[in-house]
Design a protein around this motif. Structure first.
Motif, PDB file in Angstrom:
ATOM      1  N   VAL A  29       0.850  -1.186   0.000  1.00 12.68           N
ATOM      2  CA  VAL A  29       0.000   0.000   0.000  1.00 12.68           C
ATOM      3  C   VAL A  29       0.885   1.235   0.000  1.00 12.68           C
ATOM      4  O   VAL A  29       1.836   1.338   0.780  1.00 12.68           O
ATOM      5  CB  VAL A  29      -0.926   0.016   1.234  1.00 12.68           C
ATOM      6  CG1 VAL A  29      -1.774   1.287   1.249  1.00 12.68           C
ATOM      7  CG2 VAL A  29      -1.821  -1.221   1.246  1.00 12.68           C
ATOM      8  N   ASP A  82      -1.419  -1.158  -4.184  1.00 14.43           N
ATOM      9  CA  ASP A  82      -2.853  -0.906  -4.086  1.00 14.43           C
ATOM     10  C   ASP A  82      -3.134   0.588  -3.972  1.00 14.43           C
ATOM     11  O   ASP A  82      -2.327   1.347  -3.434  1.00 14.43           O
ATOM     12  CB  ASP A  82      -3.443  -1.607  -2.861  1.00 14.43           C
ATOM     13  CG  ASP A  82      -3.625  -3.106  -3.075  1.00 14.43           C
ATOM     14  OD1 ASP A  82      -3.633  -3.531  -4.251  1.00 14.43           O
ATOM     15  OD2 ASP A  82      -3.743  -3.838  -2.076  1.00 14.43           O
ATOM     16  N   GLY A  83      -4.267   1.009  -4.504  1.00 19.27           N
ATOM     17  CA  GLY A  83      -4.729   2.375  -4.311  1.00 19.27           C
ATOM     18  C   GLY A  83      -4.288   3.369  -5.364  1.00 19.27           C
ATOM     19  O   GLY A  83      -4.670   4.543  -5.303  1.00 19.27           O
ATOM     20  N   GLY A  92      -5.489   7.360  -8.343  1.00 15.48           N
ATOM     21  CA  GLY A  92      -4.748   8.290  -7.509  1.00 15.48           C
ATOM     22  C   GLY A  92      -3.453   8.728  -8.161  1.00 15.48           C
ATOM     23  O   GLY A  92      -2.765   7.938  -8.817  1.00 15.48           O
ATOM     24  N   SER A 216      -1.505  -1.898 -12.005  1.00 17.00           N
ATOM     25  CA  SER A 216      -1.177  -1.648 -10.600  1.00 17.00           C
ATOM     26  C   SER A 216       0.268  -1.985 -10.246  1.00 17.00           C
ATOM     27  O   SER A 216       0.655  -1.889  -9.085  1.00 17.00           O
ATOM     28  CB  SER A 216      -2.107  -2.467  -9.689  1.00 17.00           C
ATOM     29  OG  SER A 216      -1.958  -3.862  -9.932  1.00 17.00           O
ATOM     30  N   PRO A 242       1.860   8.439  -3.091  1.00 15.08           N
ATOM     31  CA  PRO A 242       0.794   9.285  -3.652  1.00 15.08           C
ATOM     32  C   PRO A 242       1.336  10.673  -3.932  1.00 15.08           C
ATOM     33  O   PRO A 242       2.316  11.113  -3.313  1.00 15.08           O
ATOM     34  CB  PRO A 242      -0.256   9.307  -2.532  1.00 15.08           C
ATOM     35  CG  PRO A 242       0.050   8.130  -1.681  1.00 15.08           C
ATOM     36  CD  PRO A 242       1.538   7.960  -1.738  1.00 15.08           C
TER      37      PRO A 242
END
Length: 263
Positions: A29, A82-83, A92, A216, A242
């Motif tokens: 993550v 992930d994410g 994102g 991903s 991010p």
């Protein structure tokens, strides 16, 4: 000489050695940072050309020392995050970055690269889809951004840069920011900014893709021309974080690296 060169494009469409490193079994993550002082267990590592070697001594490195004579050899190291990624209206923003250095290079066609949004962990140009931002060491001395989609390899933008100097650290970064190009309040494109820096010198390119890839997997993909010569290539760090804002991303990355190195 120091400074920054920027180009833009918009288009519609080695200590304690572990020779065998296990493949990744689960996604991580973001923010994810690895300085290779502990392990590379999150990565799926290709075994081409003798495979990758983890050296956890001193600052820690993940690299490859290739002396075979089979010609060009590709090395892929992929981590699933992930994410991030996915359709543009849901994805994102991200910053994928790493620091690399070369002990020896062939010189005819070697490169380091970071990969973003791959749909598979092999970073295979014939079957997988991903973005690749690479620093070439050859007569052309270039930075290149590629969009590779299931066998269709498209060079999006290329700029001139210096050749890779041996025993010199470089930082390579690819930032992805999703944007709304038609003012309907929904993101539909991906702006990619690639930068390579050495000390105060840096080179930057930009490209906006209106059909963003959605994988991903992130990671590193290196190549050496080999041709029987000895090649030593390594990475000192790798991160995927991010990208709420450029300054915040740099702060997050620096903080996480300091935490890891203080253990």
């Amino acid at each position: 000489m120091s400074g920054t060169r920027r180009y833009a494009a918009f288009v519609g469409v080695t200590g304690l050695l572990a020779a065998a490193i296990p493949a990744a079994s689960a996604a991580v993550v973001a923010p994810y940072v690895n300085d290779f002082t502990v392990s590379a267990d999150d990565f799926v590592l290709s075994q081409a050309g003798g495979g990758w070697t983890l050296d956890t001594s001193d600052s820690g490195t993940l690299g490859h020392h290739n002396t075979n004579g089979t010609g060009a050899t590709l090395f892929a190291a992929a981590v699933q995050v992930d994410g991030l990624g996915g359709p543009a209206d849901q994805a994102g923003d991200f910053v994928v970055s790493g620091t690399f250095s070369a002990g020896k290079l062939v010189g005819s066609f070697d490169y380091y690269s970071v990969v973003a949004l791959s749909n598979a962990d092999g970073f295979n140009s014939s079957t997988d889809s991903f973005y690749m931002f690479r620093h070439l060491h050859n007569q052309s001395q270039q930075l290149e951004l590629y969009r590779i989609a299931g066998g269709n390899s498209e060079r999006l933008i290329r700029i001139a840069a210096e050749n890779i100097a041996v025993n010199t650290p470089y930082t390579i970064t690819l930032t992805g920011t999703y944007i709304d190009t038609d003012n309907d309040q929904v993101n539909d494109a991906l702006k990619l900014v690639g930068t390579v820096s050495r000390g105060s010198e840096s080179w930057t390119l930009e490209f906006t893709d209106e059909s963003p890839l959605t994988g991903s997997y992130f990671g590193m993909r290196d190549q050496n021309a080999n041709n029987g010569a000895e090649v030593i290539m390594s990475w000192d760090s790798f991160s995927v974080v991010p990208e709420p804002a450029a300054g915040a991303s740099v702060l997050i990355l620096g903080t996480l690296l300091r935490r890891r190195r203080s253990r």
